[in-house]
Design a protein around this motif. Structure first.
Motif, PDB file in Angstrom:
ATOM      1  N   GLU A   6       0.831  -1.382  -0.131  1.00 60.47           N
ATOM      2  CA  GLU A   6       0.115   0.041  -0.058  1.00 60.47           C
ATOM      3  C   GLU A   6       0.925   1.130  -0.008  1.00 60.47           C
ATOM      4  N   ARG A   7       0.623   1.970  -1.122  1.00 62.77           N
ATOM      5  CA  ARG A   7       1.609   3.140  -1.135  1.00 62.77           C
ATOM      6  C   ARG A   7       1.065   4.453  -0.335  1.00 62.77           C
ATOM      7  N   PRO A   8       2.073   5.312   0.143  1.00 59.56           N
ATOM      8  CA  PRO A   8       1.673   6.436   0.880  1.00 59.56           C
ATOM      9  C   PRO A   8       0.238   7.053   0.588  1.00 59.56           C
ATOM     10  N   ASP A   9      -0.064   7.215  -0.782  1.00 63.27           N
ATOM     11  CA  ASP A   9      -1.440   7.744  -1.332  1.00 63.27           C
ATOM     12  C   ASP A   9      -2.550   6.737  -1.092  1.00 63.27           C
ATOM     13  N   GLY A  26       3.804  -5.421   7.041  1.00 64.07           N
ATOM     14  CA  GLY A  26       3.850  -4.444   7.868  1.00 64.07           C
ATOM     15  C   GLY A  26       5.162  -3.724   7.686  1.00 64.07           C
ATOM     16  N   ASP A  27       6.147  -4.307   7.079  1.00 61.07           N
ATOM     17  CA  ASP A  27       7.395  -3.481   6.796  1.00 61.07           C
ATOM     18  C   ASP A  27       7.083  -2.569   6.052  1.00 61.07           C
ATOM     19  N   VAL A  28       7.880  -1.412   6.239  1.00 60.52           N
ATOM     20  CA  VAL A  28       7.902  -0.185   5.504  1.00 60.52           C
ATOM     21  C   VAL A  28       9.142  -0.229   4.385  1.00 60.52           C
ATOM     22  N   LEU A  29       8.937  -0.208   3.003  1.00 58.92           N
ATOM     23  CA  LEU A  29       9.807  -0.043   2.212  1.00 58.92           C
ATOM     24  C   LEU A  29      10.502   1.290   2.014  1.00 58.92           C
ATOM     25  N   GLU A  30      11.473   1.674   1.308  1.00 57.97           N
ATOM     26  CA  GLU A  30      12.390   2.765   1.242  1.00 57.97           C
ATOM     27  C   GLU A  30      11.474   3.974   0.597  1.00 57.97           C
ATOM     28  N   ASP A  31      10.459   3.572  -0.094  1.00 55.23           N
ATOM     29  CA  ASP A  31       9.603   4.506  -0.731  1.00 55.23           C
ATOM     30  C   ASP A  31       8.515   5.049  -0.127  1.00 55.23           C
ATOM     31  N   GLY A  32       8.236   4.374   1.314  1.00 55.48           N
ATOM     32  CA  GLY A  32       7.169   4.756   1.997  1.00 55.48           C
ATOM     33  C   GLY A  32       6.208   3.738   1.903  1.00 55.48           C
ATOM     34  N   SER A  33       6.230   2.718   0.923  1.00 55.49           N
ATOM     35  CA  SER A  33       5.048   1.608   0.978  1.00 55.49           C
ATOM     36  C   SER A  33       5.143   0.858   1.984  1.00 55.49           C
ATOM     37  N   VAL A  34       3.895  -0.019   2.397  1.00 57.21           N
ATOM     38  CA  VAL A  34       3.674  -0.723   3.372  1.00 57.21           C
ATOM     39  C   VAL A  34       3.437  -2.194   2.908  1.00 57.21           C
ATOM     40  N   ILE A  35       4.041  -3.239   3.451  1.00 55.61           N
ATOM     41  CA  ILE A  35       3.897  -4.516   2.736  1.00 55.61           C
ATOM     42  C   ILE A  35       2.590  -4.926   3.318  1.00 55.61           C
ATOM     43  N   ILE A  36       1.680  -5.523   2.658  1.00 55.60           N
ATOM     44  CA  ILE A  36       0.388  -6.042   3.069  1.00 55.60           C
ATOM     45  C   ILE A  36       0.106  -7.549   2.545  1.00 55.60           C
ATOM     46  N   ASP A  37       0.945  -8.056   1.521  1.00 55.10           N
ATOM     47  CA  ASP A  37       0.895  -9.322   1.359  1.00 55.10           C
ATOM     48  C   ASP A  37       2.188 -10.061   0.702  1.00 55.10           C
ATOM     49  N   LEU A  38       2.513 -10.997   1.081  1.00 54.88           N
ATOM     50  CA  LEU A  38       3.582 -11.839   0.526  1.00 54.88           C
ATOM     51  C   LEU A  38       3.246 -12.836  -0.122  1.00 54.88           C
TER      52      LEU A  38
END
Length: 62
Positions: A6-9, A26-38
């Motif tokens: 999920e992107r910040p927008d 739940g991890d936050v990537l360098e671009d601010g996106s949050v992982i919601i599914d793996l």
């Protein structure tokens, strides 16, 4: 490996990450996106060891 983020927008997209990256929901990537599914891997990881479940009452494992 492709993960759903999920992107910040608020937009939900799939994003490619390196296959050996250790990520959790739940991890936050360098671009601010949050992982919601793996993706789920059916392969056993040789580095992972199952130790049992901790019951929380004492130092015994189930």
């Amino acid at each position: 490996m492709w993960v759903k983020v999920e992107r910040p927008d608020g937009e939900i997209v799939e994003k490619e990450v390196p296959p050996r990256a250790y990520l959790t929901i739940g991890d936050v990537l360098e671009d601010g996106s949050v992982i919601i599914d793996l993706p789920y891997s059916e392969d056993d990881d040789d580095d992972m060891t199952a130790y049992g479940l901790y019951d929380g009452d004492d130092d015994d494992f189930l």
